[in-house]
Design an enzyme around this catalytic site. Sequence first.
Site, PDB file in Angstrom:
ATOM      1  N   HIS A  70       1.744  -8.760  -8.589  1.00 59.83           N
ATOM      2  CA  HIS A  70       1.137  -9.086  -7.284  1.00 59.83           C
ATOM      3  C   HIS A  70       1.242  -7.907  -6.315  1.00 59.83           C
ATOM      4  O   HIS A  70       1.252  -8.102  -5.106  1.00 59.83           O
ATOM      5  CB  HIS A  70       1.794 -10.324  -6.655  1.00 59.83           C
ATOM      6  N   SER A 115     -11.895  16.357   3.309  1.00 58.30           N
ATOM      7  CA  SER A 115     -12.786  15.614   4.197  1.00 58.30           C
ATOM      8  C   SER A 115     -13.563  16.610   5.042  1.00 58.30           C
ATOM      9  O   SER A 115     -13.042  17.667   5.412  1.00 58.30           O
ATOM     10  CB  SER A 115     -11.966  14.696   5.103  1.00 58.30           C
ATOM     11  N   LYS A 171      -7.013  15.822   5.130  1.00 56.92           N
ATOM     12  CA  LYS A 171      -7.242  14.935   4.000  1.00 56.92           C
ATOM     13  C   LYS A 171      -7.206  15.623   2.636  1.00 56.92           C
ATOM     14  O   LYS A 171      -7.697  16.713   2.447  1.00 56.92           O
ATOM     15  CB  LYS A 171      -8.603  14.220   4.143  1.00 56.92           C
ATOM     16  N   GLU A 216     -11.443   7.528  -7.659  1.00 58.50           N
ATOM     17  CA  GLU A 216     -12.296   6.493  -7.062  1.00 58.50           C
ATOM     18  C   GLU A 216     -13.648   6.416  -7.759  1.00 58.50           C
ATOM     19  O   GLU A 216     -14.190   5.337  -7.998  1.00 58.50           O
ATOM     20  CB  GLU A 216     -12.501   6.790  -5.570  1.00 58.50           C
TER      21      GLU A 216
END
Length: 479
Positions: free
Chosen positions: A174, A295, A301, A308
């Site tokens: 979880h 970024s 970043k 992803e």
Amino acid sequence: MNIMDKMNDKLEGKNKPASSVLWAGRLAEKPEAEAFAFQASIGVDQRLAQDDIVGSRAHAAMLGRQGIIPAEIARTLDAELGRIAAELESGALLIDTRAEDIHSFIEGVLTERLGDAGRMVHAGRSRNDQVALDLRLYLKRTVPEIRAELAQTIGALLDQAEQHAETVMPGYTHLQRAQPVTLGHHLCAWSAGLVRDLGRFADALARLDESPLGAGALAGTGLPLDRNATAQALGFGGPTLNSMDSVADRDFAIELAGACAITQTHLSRFCEDVVIWASEEFKFIDLAEEWSTGSSIMPQKKNPDFAELIRGKAARSAGNVVTLLTLLKGLPYAYDKDLQEDKEALFDSLDTVRSCLRIFRGMMASAKFNIERMKAACTGGFLEATDAAEYLVRRGLPFRRAHEAAALIVRDCIEAGQRSIAERPLPELKKRSELFEDDIYQAITPAACVAARKLPGGPAPDEVRRQIKILRERILYTS
Ligand code: ARG
């Protein structure tokens, strides 16, 4: 001059020899340009060019041996097909994308160069069995390449697992800290899934290992083809059993797209772990700069874009399986033009999984793990509570009572602002169970918790090393 020649001449007059249609005899009128382009598949099936030629060479040689065409013509066809293959390879011959499909293009070139000899190659054959054959030949040569990418990717994960057989980290359920494991154990969990994927691709290959050549349009042919011989020459286990099944079914495409989608789903989940681990909150993994992106606006970043995108591409792989299932489900037997749509979905799945495996491998092989952060995350969250309960079970307490005692200790700790059971003095522990002794403290360090779980399948370092060895062996015998 027969009507087909006349038609082709008419087309040649339009300077389109390579795209002459194969069915010009029946229909004097060609569809208008937009409609013709709509039903053409050369944009997608041109990657089958070499397979088409391999199939045609085996077919032509067999036609010669069976006396269906003169032996000399069979030799001429074989030589010319060999030349076409080499020219396509070198770029000396370019595929004319105005052709209807790759089969029409190659037969067109053959006929353009050899005249009537070229017109003999299609005896006893239909594009329906031809395309079913080409696709299987293509898969027989490319799926092993994907399996090799998979095997190498598992190898890279297992190399990391070996480095981190002793690195303790929290295991989660979880997404809540559950029990300490080792990073090696986690990476072996990923690898076990990929090893099964390796087997899935092998299974699919074994099942498609039958040659549909000779099935014709759907009902075979009255010409005395030797299907066993072409199947053998093309490296198949044998010919397919039923000619209608041969041209109608694409279950092998669904199966392979399924294997791709399952692999891709595995990669997607692993990448989800990576994305979480790369966050400032977790900071378990440090992806190499080459395997990260920045970024355009936020100077600080360092994003896990590759992970992803692999996760994102799992969507198209799942979609392709649905495309293929839906494509097949309502088709009357045997061949329907709908089947032409099979290739785009299947090729996309194969291309996607191949590139994702390569990128995932590079990203994981160069990643650094933050051993200290992982270890520190094993404290706080009471991951040792199960081990405290098992400590009591070893001393004879029924598990349900032990569970309750450990749960009450966790509550006591939270109330007292203590982050782990180890922070609680022995007299306090004894209030919950007299069975606790001094040795409880060494039994609940993360390293001790992990070392105790040495059952087959567990996270103990030696057990992880055994799993790595077995997974490496499985790569070899499913290859
Ligand atoms: N391009 C076609 C396909 O991929 C080849 C078979 C065409 N057969 C036909 N009867 N139109 O399915």
